[in-house]
Design a protein around this motif. Sequence first.
Motif, short mmCIF file in Angstrom:
data_model
loop_
_atom_site.label_atom_id
_atom_site.label_comp_id
_atom_site.label_asym_id
_atom_site.label_seq_id
_atom_site.Cartn_x
_atom_site.Cartn_y
_atom_site.Cartn_z
N LEU A 106 11.10 -15.59 10.19
CA LEU A 106 11.85 -16.82 9.81
C LEU A 106 11.27 -18.07 10.54
CD1 LEU A 106 15.60 -15.90 9.72
CD2 LEU A 106 14.01 -15.91 7.70
N ILE B 87 13.51 -19.92 1.78
CA ILE B 87 14.39 -18.61 1.48
C ILE B 87 14.18 -18.35 -0.12
CG2 ILE B 87 16.15 -17.18 1.59
CD1 ILE B 87 15.20 -18.28 4.27
N SER B 88 13.43 -17.08 -0.26
CA SER B 88 13.27 -16.84 -1.79
C SER B 88 14.26 -16.21 -2.37
CB SER B 88 12.11 -15.58 -1.51
OG SER B 88 12.55 -14.38 -1.08
N LEU C 195 18.09 -11.59 6.13
CA LEU C 195 17.09 -12.25 5.62
C LEU C 195 15.57 -11.81 6.33
CD1 LEU C 195 18.40 -15.96 5.82
CD2 LEU C 195 18.13 -14.61 3.86
N ARG C 196 15.66 -11.41 7.55
CA ARG C 196 14.47 -10.95 7.99
C ARG C 196 14.05 -9.56 7.42
NH1 ARG C 196 16.98 -12.76 12.76
NH2 ARG C 196 16.07 -14.60 13.80
N THR D 138 14.23 -8.94 4.34
CA THR D 138 13.88 -9.18 2.97
C THR D 138 12.63 -10.31 3.01
OG1 THR D 138 15.58 -10.80 2.59
CG2 THR D 138 15.84 -8.65 1.79
N GLU D 139 12.64 -11.28 4.05
CA GLU D 139 11.83 -12.48 3.99
C GLU D 139 10.81 -12.06 5.06
OE1 GLU D 139 11.88 -15.22 2.01
OE2 GLU D 139 13.60 -14.64 1.05
N LYS E 267 14.75 -13.14 -3.33
CA LYS E 267 14.95 -11.87 -2.81
C LYS E 267 15.95 -11.92 -1.53
CE LYS E 267 12.33 -7.80 -1.64
NZ LYS E 267 11.18 -7.21 -1.37
N GLY E 268 15.66 -12.94 -0.65
CA GLY E 268 16.54 -13.32 0.37
C GLY E 268 17.89 -13.65 0.20
#
Length: 137
Positions: free
Chosen positions: A87, A3-4, A80-81, A83-84, A6-7
């Motif tokens: 998954l 996870i970055s 998370l989805r 921003t990332e 950003k996330g």
Amino acid sequence: MKISTKGRYALRLMLDLALCEPGKYVALKDVAQRQQISVKYLEQIISVLSRAGCVKSVRGSGGGYMLTKSPEEYTVGMILRLTEGSLAPVQCLEFEHNDCPRADSCVTLGVWEKLYDAIKNVVDNITLADLVNDSKR
């Protein structure tokens, strides 16, 4: 899968908004100060969340951001989805239909499917409300 920032920061931002008084707009600079994240980076993240309808904003004095729904309606996976992206631990599982030419004979596919199911089981079953409750303990 990693996870970055950003996330991770998006989740912290959303949690910060969830912890604030309901119905009150929160200035991004206040979130930045509490979370020790640059305002510039939060501006990039909040625009993604705003376009997705997760937050609403008001400009000017007394303006800022607030959640559009109750914390119970947001899952970690949803945030998370946004921003990332996907998954999925491997590319062949990113879409509903696996069009990999080796899918029928891939011995390792079962490993990746189980890992992906485990990831989804965790992130899709934790809400912002759960995190709010955890933070109050």
